[in-house]
Motif scaffolding. Structure first.
Motif, short mmCIF file in Angstrom:
data_model
loop_
_atom_site.label_atom_id
_atom_site.label_comp_id
_atom_site.label_asym_id
_atom_site.label_seq_id
_atom_site.Cartn_x
_atom_site.Cartn_y
_atom_site.Cartn_z
N ALA A 1 -10.16 -32.94 -16.34
CA ALA A 1 -9.74 -32.38 -17.68
C ALA A 1 -9.51 -33.45 -18.51
N GLY A 2 -9.59 -34.64 -18.27
CA GLY A 2 -9.48 -35.84 -19.17
C GLY A 2 -7.90 -35.82 -19.72
N GLN B 1 -12.35 -25.11 -10.58
CA GLN B 1 -12.84 -25.43 -11.93
C GLN B 1 -12.21 -24.26 -12.98
N VAL C 1 -9.74 -26.03 -14.39
CA VAL C 1 -10.22 -27.16 -15.59
C VAL C 1 -10.46 -26.30 -16.96
N ALA C 2 -11.11 -25.14 -16.61
CA ALA C 2 -11.69 -24.34 -17.86
C ALA C 2 -10.16 -23.99 -18.51
N ARG C 3 -9.25 -23.58 -17.86
CA ARG C 3 -7.93 -23.12 -18.57
C ARG C 3 -7.45 -24.33 -19.16
N LEU C 4 -7.30 -25.38 -18.74
CA LEU C 4 -6.76 -26.52 -19.34
C LEU C 4 -7.55 -27.01 -20.32
N SER C 5 -8.67 -26.78 -20.55
CA SER C 5 -9.86 -27.11 -21.61
C SER C 5 -9.49 -26.22 -22.69
N PHE C 6 -8.96 -24.91 -22.48
CA PHE C 6 -8.53 -23.88 -23.37
C PHE C 6 -7.49 -24.33 -24.15
N LYS D 1 -6.24 -27.39 -24.22
CA LYS D 1 -6.27 -28.57 -25.12
C LYS D 1 -7.06 -28.34 -26.32
N THR D 2 -7.99 -27.27 -26.40
CA THR D 2 -8.79 -27.05 -27.69
C THR D 2 -7.94 -26.33 -28.56
N ARG E 1 -5.65 -28.49 -30.39
CA ARG E 1 -6.40 -29.24 -31.33
C ARG E 1 -6.82 -28.37 -32.79
#
Length: 146
Positions: free
Chosen positions: A17-18, A48, A51-56, A58-59, A62
């Protein structure tokens, strides 16, 4: 990185997830990410979808959404609540536009002060410092309250 579903350790999840592990734990405490059950004698595993939820999350951050707003968006993520999601986005857009207007005023004031400084070379009093001191005096005396 190809991994089986639900096979990521928290460290691998963080890397995928970075983010760092503490970020994951923080979001779990805030209720933005689920904490998987720990199998007896084992370690928690993530997939995964996590990971997708965490990406949501973070986006959305931003884009300026608060954690509370992100939690609300996550409740609407099934795609049938576009009106509610749009309301949140409209509020965020109004906030961004207000900040842009503030930044434009700040840019204009600073530009004028920089020009005054460059034009007033050799003067004893710096126009920028004098202007800031004058603003401080106005605030201190309450002359700026309105």
């Amino acid at each position: 990185m190809h991994s089986k579903p639900e096979s990521l350790t928290i460290g691998a999840f963080a890397k995928a997830a970075g983010v760092n592990v503490e970020t994951i734990r923080f979001y779990q405490r805030k209720g933005l990410l689920a904490e998987p059950q720990r199998p007896q004698g084992g370690i928690r595993r993530y997939g995964q979808a996590d990971v997708a939820r965490l990406s949501f999350v973070k986006t959305a951050q931003r884009l300026g959404f608060s954690l509370d707003e992100i939690a609300e968006l996550l409740c609407l993520e099934d795609g049938t609540h576009c009106t509610e999601a749009s309301r949140l986005a409209e509020y965020r857009l109004q906030d961004v536009r207000a900040k842009l207007a503030d930044l434009a005023r700040i840019e204009s004031a600073l530009s004028e002060l920089v020009s005054a400084c460059q034009a007033g070379k050799g003067e004893v009093c710096c126009p920028l410092i004098a202007s800031l001191q004058g603003a401080t005096a106005l605030v201190a005396t309450g002359a700026d309250s309105g």
